[in-house]
Motif scaffolding. Structure first.
Motif, PDB file in Angstrom:
ATOM      1  N   GLU A   8       6.654  -1.737  -0.625  1.00  0.00           N
ATOM      2  CA  GLU A   8       5.447  -2.083   0.184  1.00  0.00           C
ATOM      3  C   GLU A   8       4.093  -2.646   0.017  1.00  0.00           C
ATOM      4  N   ALA A   9       3.523  -2.471   0.169  1.00  0.00           N
ATOM      5  CA  ALA A   9       1.549  -2.302   0.211  1.00  0.00           C
ATOM      6  C   ALA A   9       1.481  -1.039  -0.136  1.00  0.00           C
ATOM      7  N   GLU A  10       1.815  -0.610   0.701  1.00  0.00           N
ATOM      8  CA  GLU A  10       1.906   1.330   1.272  1.00  0.00           C
ATOM      9  C   GLU A  10       2.060   1.892  -0.250  1.00  0.00           C
ATOM     10  N   ASP A  11       3.531   1.475  -1.171  1.00  0.00           N
ATOM     11  CA  ASP A  11       3.713   2.464  -2.104  1.00  0.00           C
ATOM     12  C   ASP A  11       3.352   2.027  -3.470  1.00  0.00           C
ATOM     13  N   TYR A  12       2.132   1.155  -3.549  1.00  0.00           N
ATOM     14  CA  TYR A  12       1.800   1.715  -4.720  1.00  0.00           C
ATOM     15  C   TYR A  12       0.599   2.861  -4.412  1.00  0.00           C
ATOM     16  N   TYR A  45      -6.212  -2.468  -2.379  1.00  0.00           N
ATOM     17  CA  TYR A  45      -5.705  -2.211  -3.797  1.00  0.00           C
ATOM     18  C   TYR A  45      -4.163  -2.162  -3.527  1.00  0.00           C
ATOM     19  N   GLY A  46      -3.366  -1.709  -2.564  1.00  0.00           N
ATOM     20  CA  GLY A  46      -1.640  -1.739  -2.214  1.00  0.00           C
ATOM     21  C   GLY A  46      -1.268  -3.502  -2.255  1.00  0.00           C
ATOM     22  N   ALA A  47      -2.300  -3.616  -0.776  1.00  0.00           N
ATOM     23  CA  ALA A  47      -1.828  -5.446  -0.999  1.00  0.00           C
ATOM     24  C   ALA A  47      -2.325  -6.344  -1.837  1.00  0.00           C
ATOM     25  N   ALA A  48      -3.417  -5.941  -2.491  1.00  0.00           N
ATOM     26  CA  ALA A  48      -3.350  -6.642  -3.205  1.00  0.00           C
ATOM     27  C   ALA A  48      -2.250  -7.218  -4.814  1.00  0.00           C
ATOM     28  N   MET A  49      -1.908  -5.315  -5.119  1.00  0.00           N
ATOM     29  CA  MET A  49      -1.062  -5.339  -6.329  1.00  0.00           C
ATOM     30  C   MET A  49       0.015  -6.240  -5.835  1.00  0.00           C
ATOM     31  N   LEU A  50       1.088  -6.023  -4.836  1.00  0.00           N
ATOM     32  CA  LEU A  50       2.018  -6.701  -3.468  1.00  0.00           C
ATOM     33  C   LEU A  50       1.612  -7.540  -4.102  1.00  0.00           C
TER      34      LEU A  50
END
Length: 291
Positions: free
Chosen positions: A67-71, A77-82
């Motif tokens: 999930e986004a928070e795992d980044y 940043y997490g949402a973008a990478m996901l």
């Protein structure tokens, strides 16, 4: 490719068992699934015998989908990478059936390893389907803005990606203008500032900063060409975070560094070792994956 540990859940993004399997698949041309973020079971699902295969068919893909928070880092940043990882996955999805079919054909040889490869590939696909089920085209389209939001908030990884992408866009425009015999004004101050920013990011453990520093010091167009420095930064960029410096990971026998003398190579290697030990072996440095 570094193993990723989420700061929030402890999930592993990559585990040796799956790396070995999918690397072997890549050797046979079955590589498209590696273009997105890697997922693998955590250590507790491994068999007691390290030589025994992982039973991917018994695992629940939903348990290992990121999930986004795992980044880690800023939420944007997490949402973008996901979103970007899923964009790569969506792009390669049309090849998955053929990938599995090709692997299955190889498996007819009777080699148990091929059965494991097919199972690992299928598990990866199932996991990515779960992971990307809620990602939309709009999410992917907005990923650049999300990265800039995170960068503005101080996220080091987001800063590295934004800076590198800005340079690549400017350098592509320069190259296009050159091919068309059109003028292209290069402001040395801008690129000097980018180099300073790249070095600063590297000092914070961001290897994309080192990658950009290598690019900026390899091109005479920006008034700061120094191939020894470029080789040094390139060596730093190619080390895996947290590992001991290994100059053997870098080959000077390829362009653009084969023009360096043995003395220059020795200087680059020693400087790279010192820079890497100072910047990039800290446990607190964020894990990175190219967008």
């Amino acid at each position: 490719m570094p193993i990723f540990y989420s700061t929030s859940t402890g999930k592993k993004k990559l585990l040796r068992a799956l790396v070995v399997s999918l690397t072997a698949l890549a050797a046979y041309g079955i590589y498209c699934i590696l273009q997105s973020d890697e997922i693998a079971p955590t250590a507790e699902v491994l068999p007691a015998n390290p030589q025994a295969p992982v039973r991917f068919d018994l695992l629940n893909p939903a348990k290992y989908a990121l999930e986004a928070e795992d980044y880690g880092g800023h939420p944007a940043y997490g949402a973008a990478m996901l979103a970007r990882g899923c964009a790569n996955y969506f792009e390669s999805r049309g090849n998955h059936d053929q990938d599995l079919a090709d692997a299955a054909k190889l498996g007819k040889s009777g080699d148990r390893n091929f059965e494991d490869l097919v199972a690992a590939t299928a598990f990866k696909i199932r996991t990515m389907e779960v992971q990307c089920s809620g990602v939309t085209v709009e999410d992917i389209r907005n990923s650049g803005d999300l990265l800039r939001e995170a960068a503005a908030a101080g996220d080091v990884n987001a800063k590295g990606i934004v800076l590198l992408e800005d340079f690549r866009a400017a350098d592509a425009a320069r190259a296009e203008a050159k091919l068309a015999n059109k003028p292209f004004d290069v402001d040395p101050a801008v690129y000097k500032n980018w180099l300073n920013e790249a070095v600063h990011l590297t000092e914070q453990g961001n290897l994309r900063g080192a990658q950009l520093a290598a690019l900026l010091t390899s091109l005479s167009a920006y008034g700061q060409k120094d191939m020894t420095a470029s080789a040094m930064w390139s060596m730093v960029a190619q080390q895996s975070k947290g590992e001991a410096f290994d100059s053997g990971k870098f080959s000077f026998e390829t362009e653009p560094y084969n023009e360096l003398s043995s003395a220059e190579r020795a200087v680059a290697t020693e400087r790279a070792k010192n820079v890497f030990e100072a910047c990039c072996t800290q446990p607190s440095a964020q894990d990175q994956k190219a967008p």
